[in-house]
Design a protein around this motif. Structure first.
Motif, PDB file in Angstrom:
ATOM      1  N   LEU A 187     -38.832   1.636 -24.307  1.00 16.59           N
ATOM      2  CA  LEU A 187     -39.964   2.453 -24.732  1.00 16.59           C
ATOM      3  C   LEU A 187     -39.655   3.270 -25.981  1.00 16.59           C
ATOM      4  CD1 LEU A 187     -41.305   3.743 -21.289  1.00 16.59           C
ATOM      5  CD2 LEU A 187     -42.461   2.167 -22.862  1.00 16.59           C
ATOM      6  N   LEU A 188     -38.437   3.796 -26.079  1.00 20.78           N
ATOM      7  CA  LEU A 188     -38.064   4.655 -27.193  1.00 20.78           C
ATOM      8  C   LEU A 188     -36.747   4.179 -27.806  1.00 20.78           C
ATOM      9  CD1 LEU A 188     -38.822   8.112 -25.523  1.00 20.78           C
ATOM     10  CD2 LEU A 188     -40.201   6.984 -27.284  1.00 20.78           C
ATOM     11  N   PRO A 189     -36.507   4.466 -29.078  1.00 24.33           N
ATOM     12  CA  PRO A 189     -35.257   4.020 -29.713  1.00 24.33           C
ATOM     13  C   PRO A 189     -34.101   4.969 -29.441  1.00 24.33           C
ATOM     14  CG  PRO A 189     -36.620   5.153 -31.318  1.00 24.33           C
ATOM     15  CD  PRO A 189     -37.431   5.092 -30.041  1.00 24.33           C
ATOM     16  N   GLU A 190     -32.894   4.444 -29.569  1.00 22.04           N
ATOM     17  CA  GLU A 190     -31.719   5.303 -29.642  1.00 22.04           C
ATOM     18  C   GLU A 190     -31.766   6.086 -30.955  1.00 22.04           C
ATOM     19  OE1 GLU A 190     -28.392   2.663 -27.217  1.00 22.04           O
ATOM     20  OE2 GLU A 190     -28.561   2.438 -29.388  1.00 22.04           O
ATOM     21  N   ILE A 191     -31.147   7.269 -30.955  1.00 25.24           N
ATOM     22  CA  ILE A 191     -31.108   8.104 -32.145  1.00 25.24           C
ATOM     23  C   ILE A 191     -29.660   8.517 -32.413  1.00 25.24           C
ATOM     24  CG2 ILE A 191     -31.836  10.270 -33.213  1.00 25.24           C
ATOM     25  CD1 ILE A 191     -34.112   8.312 -32.966  1.00 25.24           C
ATOM     26  N   ALA A 192     -29.212   8.322 -33.644  1.00 25.44           N
ATOM     27  CA  ALA A 192     -27.874   8.722 -34.038  1.00 25.44           C
ATOM     28  C   ALA A 192     -27.942  10.012 -34.859  1.00 25.44           C
ATOM     29  CB  ALA A 192     -27.211   7.629 -34.876  1.00 25.44           C
ATOM     30  N   THR A 193     -26.905  10.827 -34.749  1.00 26.86           N
ATOM     31  CA  THR A 193     -26.788  12.049 -35.544  1.00 26.86           C
ATOM     32  C   THR A 193     -25.581  11.920 -36.455  1.00 26.86           C
ATOM     33  OG1 THR A 193     -27.744  13.407 -33.782  1.00 26.86           O
ATOM     34  CG2 THR A 193     -26.492  14.546 -35.491  1.00 26.86           C
ATOM     35  N   GLY A 194     -25.809  12.133 -37.745  1.00 29.70           N
ATOM     36  CA  GLY A 194     -24.707  12.033 -38.676  1.00 29.70           C
ATOM     37  C   GLY A 194     -25.180  11.893 -40.101  1.00 29.70           C
ATOM     38  N   THR A 195     -24.312  11.328 -40.940  1.00 29.62           N
ATOM     39  CA  THR A 195     -24.563  11.181 -42.367  1.00 29.62           C
ATOM     40  C   THR A 195     -24.527   9.712 -42.746  1.00 29.62           C
ATOM     41  OG1 THR A 195     -23.478  13.303 -42.788  1.00 29.62           O
ATOM     42  CG2 THR A 195     -23.773  11.840 -44.660  1.00 29.62           C
ATOM     43  N   GLN A 238     -30.761  13.447 -37.691  1.00 26.91           N
ATOM     44  CA  GLN A 238     -31.083  12.450 -36.674  1.00 26.91           C
ATOM     45  C   GLN A 238     -31.784  11.272 -37.342  1.00 26.91           C
ATOM     46  OE1 GLN A 238     -31.937  15.961 -35.841  1.00 26.91           O
ATOM     47  NE2 GLN A 238     -29.813  15.883 -35.169  1.00 26.91           N
ATOM     48  N   GLN A 239     -31.329  10.061 -37.014  1.00 23.66           N
ATOM     49  CA  GLN A 239     -31.857   8.870 -37.686  1.00 23.66           C
ATOM     50  C   GLN A 239     -31.560   7.615 -36.877  1.00 23.66           C
ATOM     51  OE1 GLN A 239     -29.160   8.007 -41.295  1.00 23.66           O
ATOM     52  NE2 GLN A 239     -28.607  10.136 -40.735  1.00 23.66           N
ATOM     53  N   THR A 240     -32.297   6.558 -37.167  1.00 21.44           N
ATOM     54  CA  THR A 240     -31.981   5.240 -36.630  1.00 21.44           C
ATOM     55  C   THR A 240     -31.113   4.513 -37.649  1.00 21.44           C
ATOM     56  OG1 THR A 240     -34.041   4.325 -37.519  1.00 21.44           O
ATOM     57  CG2 THR A 240     -34.073   5.099 -35.232  1.00 21.44           C
ATOM     58  N   VAL A 241     -30.286   3.592 -37.145  1.00 21.41           N
ATOM     59  CA  VAL A 241     -29.314   2.902 -37.993  1.00 21.41           C
ATOM     60  C   VAL A 241     -29.366   1.409 -37.681  1.00 21.41           C
ATOM     61  CG1 VAL A 241     -26.906   2.830 -38.753  1.00 21.41           C
ATOM     62  CG2 VAL A 241     -27.856   4.963 -37.863  1.00 21.41           C
ATOM     63  N   ALA A 242     -29.220   0.568 -38.712  1.00 20.16           N
ATOM     64  CA  ALA A 242     -29.289  -0.880 -38.513  1.00 20.16           C
ATOM     65  C   ALA A 242     -28.106  -1.591 -39.149  1.00 20.16           C
ATOM     66  CB  ALA A 242     -30.594  -1.433 -39.071  1.00 20.16           C
ATOM     67  N   SER A 243     -26.904  -1.039 -38.977  1.00 23.95           N
ATOM     68  CA  SER A 243     -25.700  -1.702 -39.464  1.00 23.95           C
ATOM     69  C   SER A 243     -25.191  -2.677 -38.402  1.00 23.95           C
ATOM     70  CB  SER A 243     -24.613  -0.666 -39.764  1.00 23.95           C
ATOM     71  OG  SER A 243     -23.350  -1.288 -39.906  1.00 23.95           O
ATOM     72  N   PRO A 244     -24.618  -3.814 -38.793  1.00 20.07           N
ATOM     73  CA  PRO A 244     -24.063  -4.745 -37.797  1.00 20.07           C
ATOM     74  C   PRO A 244     -22.945  -4.138 -36.962  1.00 20.07           C
ATOM     75  CG  PRO A 244     -24.269  -5.797 -39.940  1.00 20.07           C
ATOM     76  CD  PRO A 244     -24.521  -4.350 -40.162  1.00 20.07           C
ATOM     77  N   VAL A 245     -22.329  -3.039 -37.439  1.00 24.31           N
ATOM     78  CA  VAL A 245     -21.238  -2.407 -36.691  1.00 24.31           C
ATOM     79  C   VAL A 245     -21.629  -1.058 -36.099  1.00 24.31           C
ATOM     80  CG1 VAL A 245     -19.382  -3.617 -37.899  1.00 24.31           C
ATOM     81  CG2 VAL A 245     -20.300  -1.477 -38.851  1.00 24.31           C
TER      82      VAL A 245
END
Length: 441
Positions: free
Chosen positions: A160-168, A145-152
């Motif tokens: 209040l809280l961030p979205e969370i992505a699951t992956g590699t 689980q992590q946050t991501v900052a890619s333009p795509v």
């Protein structure tokens, strides 16, 4: 809606450009799993009110003419260092939660809280997660689980809280001035979603009830010179669309107190299967094929910055995002309420910023901007038009026990004509955000 920041990835690569290929890598400098660890806490309080105008009612409840919520959140983030050796191993973990201070079913819809089975905002929510990470030289592989900052593919943190992505994900800065990134993500939880797959897709979820959708991404950013960077990124969100993105960012210093900055951003989107079902504004037009670009120019002189921008959208529909993260819109005219990305839309922006440090009040800043969009093509409703005015003030404590405590007041006034009222009803949006970051370890 994403407020465009000045090329975050480009800035990161400019900093990374000082490293040398195959020389004194980040892993060589590792002190150890515990020796390089950190623990931070971020407390955020947010009040948000959308007051609908000209006879419009709250679209989420229909029982009042406004939305209003107040809540507080806590985000604890632990980041270990990497073990020593050729391949370093580490762990990132987080625990986050929110609590409702004010807000009822008749005023819901601002995105601060999820709704329970009775349609009332949840009183509390919480979630935790972790990711294991590996580092070889200046290349980091992370899974979990992590946050991501890619333009795509970008997770949003505007509530209040961030979205969370699951992956590699994998990021490499082995070559001076070049940052490469790639990833595969198989789940995405929205800001009020505590499950793995709670992001809203075209129908009833990210997997749409037909098996998990995967998002594959790639990106490259290169610092050509100290003031000139370029970025290319691409994504393939299975059964929704394929996107390509390009950015060019150039800063021209004119003196010690003056500079010019030019920032170009562009997306190309082509739909696939479920993506072809999307109806952007409810006018019967479907599909996600779109090209959109923006060009922004900013003149900075002392404490002042003057910005102008132009943005254009063409294609079968407006620019579509969300299933790939609600931050996936790196465009100049994506502001507090509207993104100005309707079908065939043209929009113009004028903006002014001032930093009060030069006037004896460090930490205080002001911003105002106005964006006007027209030429929006609708399905037999005539030309769509919209405009939005924003004003914002922020103060950050500079010293003392409350150092870095910030207060941010945001106001937006949005209006559209009848042909484009399906996108967003006329409203005034007021937000107060108080945030306190604290370094514990």
């Amino acid at each position: 809606m994403r407020v465009m920041k000045w090329s975050m990835i480009a800035l990161a690569v400019s900093a990374a450009g000082t490293s040398q290929f195959a020389m004194a890598s980040s892993q060589d400098d590792s002190k150890g799993f515990l020796e390089d660890q950190s623990l931070t806490a971020k407390t955020r309080m947010e009040y948000m009110n959308r007051d609908y105008k000209n006879g419009a009612s709250n679209p989420s409840s229909g029982t009042s003419g406004y939305r209003q919520d107040t809540g507080v959140s806590e985000l604890l983030q632990y980041k270990s260092g990497f073990t020593q050796g050729t391949v370093g191993v580490g762990l990132d973990a987080f625990v986050m939660g929110s609590a409702k201070l004010d807000g009822g079913s008749g005023r819901r819809g601002n995105g601060l809280f999820a709704n329970d089975s009775d349609g009332n905002p949840e009183k509390t929510q919480s979630k935790g997660g972790a990711a294991i990470k590996f580092r070889l030289s200046d290349t980091v592989l992370k899974y979990g689980q992590q946050t991501v900052a890619s333009p795509v593919f970008s997770t949003d943190d505007s509530r209040l809280l961030p979205e969370i992505a699951t992956g590699t994900s994998i990021t490499s800065t082995e070559i001076k001035g070049l940052e490469l990134s790639a990833g595969r993500f198989t789940a995405l939880s929205k800001q009020t979603g505590m499950g793995r797959d709670s992001i809203g897709g075209v129908s009833d979820g990210f997997d749409n009830g037909k098996g998990l959708t995967a998002a594959n991404i790639f990106g490259a950013t290169y610092a050509f010179t100290e003031g000139f960077t370029g970025t290319f990124a691409a994504s393939d969100v299975d059964q929704y669309f394929k996107k390509q993105y390009v950015n060019l960012n150039y800063t021209l210093p004119m003196s010690d107190t003056q500079s010019l900055n030019f920032d170009f951003n562009g997306y190309r989107t082509r739909g696939d299967k479920r993506g072809d079902l999307v109806d952007m504004i409810g006018d019967g037009t479907t599909g996600v094929d779109n090209n959109v670009w923006s060009l922004q120019a900013a003149y900075s002189v002392g404490a002042h910055k003057f910005t102008i921008a132009h943005q254009r959208s063409t294609g079968d529909n407006g620019y579509y995002y969300g299933v790939d993260g609600n931050g996936t819109i790196f465009l100049a005219n994506s502001i507090q309420i509207s993104d100005f990305v309707g079908r065939e839309e043209r929009s113009w922006q004028a903006r002014y910023d001032i930093n009060m440090t030069s006037y004896g009040v460090p930490g205080l800043s002001f911003m105002t901007r106005y964006v006007k969009g027209d030429n929006i093509k609708t399905n037999g409703l005539g030309e769509g038009k919209e405009n939005e005015w924003n004003a914002e003030s922020k103060y950050v404590m500079q010293s003392g026990p409350a150092k870095d405590l910030s207060f941010r007041l945001r106001f937006a006034m949005y209006r559209s004509n009848g042909a484009y009222s399906g996108y967003s009803a006329d409203n005034n949006d007021t937000r107060l955000i108080v945030e306190y970051p604290l370094s514990i370890l």
